[in-house]
Design a protein around this motif. Structure first.
Motif, mmCIF file in Angstrom:
data_model
loop_
_atom_site.group_PDB
_atom_site.id
_atom_site.type_symbol
_atom_site.label_atom_id
_atom_site.label_comp_id
_atom_site.label_asym_id
_atom_site.label_seq_id
_atom_site.Cartn_x
_atom_site.Cartn_y
_atom_site.Cartn_z
ATOM 1 N N TYR A 63 1.015 -1.015 0.117
ATOM 2 C CA TYR A 63 0.139 -0.196 0.347
ATOM 3 C C TYR A 63 0.894 1.194 0.194
ATOM 4 N N SER A 64 2.240 1.848 -0.428
ATOM 5 C CA SER A 64 3.214 1.980 -0.529
ATOM 6 C C SER A 64 3.007 3.332 -2.025
ATOM 7 N N GLU A 65 3.300 4.096 -2.228
ATOM 8 C CA GLU A 65 2.896 5.675 -3.106
ATOM 9 C C GLU A 65 3.912 4.736 -3.697
ATOM 10 N N PRO A 66 5.153 4.668 -3.269
ATOM 11 C CA PRO A 66 6.029 4.434 -4.326
ATOM 12 C C PRO A 66 5.998 3.265 -5.961
ATOM 13 N N PHE A 67 4.896 2.160 -5.827
ATOM 14 C CA PHE A 67 4.439 1.241 -5.835
ATOM 15 C C PHE A 67 2.937 1.327 -6.616
ATOM 16 N N HIS A 68 2.331 1.940 -6.150
ATOM 17 C CA HIS A 68 1.193 2.045 -6.352
ATOM 18 C C HIS A 68 0.122 0.890 -6.834
ATOM 19 N N ALA A 69 0.738 0.547 -5.493
ATOM 20 C CA ALA A 69 -0.236 -0.967 -5.822
ATOM 21 C C ALA A 69 -0.800 -1.505 -4.310
ATOM 22 N N ASP A 70 -1.898 -1.594 -4.387
ATOM 23 C CA ASP A 70 -2.218 -2.805 -3.191
ATOM 24 C C ASP A 70 -0.493 -3.233 -1.978
ATOM 25 N N ARG A 71 -0.354 -4.618 -3.422
ATOM 26 C CA ARG A 71 0.803 -4.897 -2.349
ATOM 27 C C ARG A 71 1.640 -4.694 -3.568
#
Length: 303
Positions: free
Chosen positions: A136-144
């Motif tokens: 859920y972190s912004e840099p990876f733009h995905a829930d996982r």
């Protein structure tokens, strides 16, 4: 994740339709501003010209659970991946958890997918750990955290690499079962906002009910698909490349891949592959073809 202004119209094209039915009905009485019936309106040159300018080809993957393991030499969801280019089973680089294999595509089956020069195998993995530092972190733009790989398919599939025991922890996402792909070519359309002033023009000329009918008939399909348009559930988002160009959408992974016989899915029946992205969401993948594979990024949203 990024939340835009409330997108109530999108609910009529996804979850709302699934649970409560269509937002409009072709059999309704025509709007007082138009002498056309809904069926006549959809056949007008006006509508055909609009849709011809926006339509795109897409391929919906339509995964369906298989009662038998599917070979790693086939395009598929879940089961055992082609690990011919790995020396060990891949793990998350943030938490070291063995990854969940999502799906693999071979170029021979899906030429319409984005393929860097010389590559003919695409694999998608996902960290199953809900407590991964990058979940859920912004840099990876995905829930996982998601992991994609392009390879030139090796001679062997490395079936000597042991698959990990999954789920490793109680709260980990379950592994994806073997699912056969049933690809279907469709015509896809944008979400409401990406039609610009078209809907307002229709409502002005024909009436609000015909605007609703147009949205109901012509919208982005909410499924795992290659090409077409992203079926945003929140405000549209199109990332830009460092070169300054807008990146091109090329596929999405969707929570909403119901099998044909499931008309109103229960809480555990949204898809045969079992992946739940946030709250029945999608992950959208983009690339700048001029800059190539290194420019690929993803973005997610949900209801």
């Amino acid at each position: 994740m990024k939340w835009g202004k409330p997108q109530f119209l999108y609910l009529g094209m996804g979850l709302f339709q699934k649970l409560f039915g269509s937002a409009s009905n072709k059999q309704t009485v025509q709007d007082s501003r138009s002498a056309l019936t809904p069926e006549q309106f959809l056949q007008t040159a006006y509508v055909k010209d609009i849709t011809a300018g926006y339509c795109k080809d897409a391929t919906v993957l339509n995964p369906a659970k298989s009662s038998q393991p599917i070979s790693a030499t086939e395009s598929k969801f879940g089961g055992r991946p082609n690990l011919g280019n790995f020396t060990a089973y891949p793990c998350c680089d943030s938490c070291s958890t063995p990854l969940n294999f999502v799906f693999q595509l071979y170029r021979k089956d899906f030429e319409e997918h984005y393929w860097p020069a010389g590559k003919d195998l695409f694999l998608l993995f996902r960290c199953p750990n809900d407590y991964c530092p990058q979940a859920y972190s912004e840099p990876f733009h995905a829930d996982r955290k998601m992991f994609h790989y392009y390879f030139t398919a090796a001679e062997g599939i490395n079936d000597y690499i042991d698959l990990p025991r999954q789920p490793a922890r109680e709260n980990d996402e379950s592994p994806v079962p073997d699912c056969k792909l049933n690809p279907e070519r469709i015509t896809d359309y944008p979400v409401y906002e990406d039609f610009g002033d078209v809907i307002n023009d229709i409502e002005y000329k024909f009436g609000e009910s015909f605007g609703d009918l147009f949205i109901d008939e012509f919208h982005a399909v909410q499924r795992t698909k290659i090409g077409g348009y992203p079926s945003f559930t929140q405000a549209p988002d199109y990332p830009k490349c460092k070169c300054g160009k807008e990146k091109e959408f090329f596929f999405q992974l969707s929570s909403e891949d119901t099998e044909p016989h499931v008309t109103k899915p229960g809480p555990d029946d949204w898809s045969p592959h079992g992946i739940m992205i946030g709250d029945v969401g999608n992950i959208y993948y983009y690339v700048c073809k001029g800059c190539g594979e290194e420019s690929i990024e993803s973005y997610w949203d949900c209801y």
